[in-house]
Design a protein around this motif. Structure first.
Motif, PDB file in Angstrom:
ATOM      1  N   CYS A  20       0.857  -1.191   0.000  1.00  0.00           N
ATOM      2  CA  CYS A  20       0.000   0.000   0.000  1.00  0.00           C
ATOM      3  C   CYS A  20       0.892   1.240   0.000  1.00  0.00           C
ATOM      4  O   CYS A  20       1.741   1.395   0.872  1.00  0.00           O
ATOM      5  CB  CYS A  20      -0.911  -0.021   1.220  1.00  0.00           C
ATOM      6  N   ASN A  22       0.039   4.137   0.620  1.00  0.00           N
ATOM      7  CA  ASN A  22      -0.376   5.075   1.659  1.00  0.00           C
ATOM      8  C   ASN A  22       0.228   4.730   3.013  1.00  0.00           C
ATOM      9  O   ASN A  22       0.803   5.578   3.685  1.00  0.00           O
ATOM     10  CB  ASN A  22      -1.900   5.100   1.728  1.00  0.00           C
ATOM     11  N   CYS A  23       0.106   3.443   3.424  1.00  0.00           N
ATOM     12  CA  CYS A  23       0.562   3.091   4.776  1.00  0.00           C
ATOM     13  C   CYS A  23       1.738   2.114   4.769  1.00  0.00           C
ATOM     14  O   CYS A  23       2.317   1.833   5.812  1.00  0.00           O
ATOM     15  CB  CYS A  23      -0.596   2.499   5.588  1.00  0.00           C
ATOM     16  N   CYS A  34      -7.058  -1.571   0.905  1.00  0.00           N
ATOM     17  CA  CYS A  34      -6.219  -1.762   2.069  1.00  0.00           C
ATOM     18  C   CYS A  34      -7.090  -1.737   3.335  1.00  0.00           C
ATOM     19  O   CYS A  34      -7.700  -0.712   3.629  1.00  0.00           O
ATOM     20  CB  CYS A  34      -5.158  -0.667   2.128  1.00  0.00           C
ATOM     21  N   LYS A  36      -6.223  -1.580   6.343  1.00  0.00           N
ATOM     22  CA  LYS A  36      -5.724  -0.623   7.332  1.00  0.00           C
ATOM     23  C   LYS A  36      -6.192   0.783   7.015  1.00  0.00           C
ATOM     24  O   LYS A  36      -6.568   1.545   7.897  1.00  0.00           O
ATOM     25  CB  LYS A  36      -4.191  -0.651   7.363  1.00  0.00           C
ATOM     26  N   CYS A  37      -6.116   1.135   5.736  1.00  0.00           N
ATOM     27  CA  CYS A  37      -6.520   2.481   5.336  1.00  0.00           C
ATOM     28  C   CYS A  37      -8.035   2.574   5.169  1.00  0.00           C
ATOM     29  O   CYS A  37      -8.588   3.660   5.100  1.00  0.00           O
ATOM     30  CB  CYS A  37      -5.841   2.864   4.020  1.00  0.00           C
TER      31      CYS A  37
HETATM   32 ZN   LIG Z   1      -2.840   1.150   3.510  1.00  0.00          ZN
END
Ligand SMILES: [Zn+2]
Length: 131
Positions: A20, A22-23, A34, A36-37
């Protein structure tokens, strides 16, 4: 993951996951969202090291059809260095030699050969890393 012929071996010979953007969380197999996101993000392909350790495992004594000769064998969840968990068979050791935390690495092995068309199926497994 199962590979149906040599044609696809090169692209499948590595474990390719996604990260990912982003994270930074790594996933295998790849996915679109994702967790998590909690939203759709951009992913980039990442070649996984194939090295990790046994997270948990179980010994299979009664194997499904086509795998009877291999029983008993070990199916384990492997936690890779990248933090992603993969389920796979542990080979090249006896079931009672496997333990939680055992270092392993990925290998690509013939899984079975179909009788009629001679298609050989390959897939990934894990073996102990010699210390
Ligand atoms: Zn993520």
């Amino acid at each position: 993951m199962v590979v149906r012929s040599w044609r696809h071996i090169k692209e499948r010979y590595n474990l390719i996951g996604v990260r990912c953007k982003n994270c930074g969380t790594v996933y295998f197999p790849s996915r679109e969202i994702c967790p998590k996101c909690r939203r759709k993000t951009d992913f980039e392909d990442i070649k996984l090291s194939g090295r990790g350790k046994v997270y948990t495992y179980s010994v299979v004594h009664v194997a499904p059809k086509d795998f009877e000769k291999q029983a008993p064998y070990v199916i384990a969840i492997i936690e890779l260095e990248e933090g992603v968990k993969i389920t796979g068979q542990v080979v090249d050791c006896k079931p009672d030699e496997v333990y939680i935390g055992m270092p392993v690495e990925v290998v690509f092995r013939r899984i079975k050969e179909d009788g009629d068309d001679g298609v050989i199926t390959y897939g990934y497994k894990f073996r102990p890393v010699e210390n």
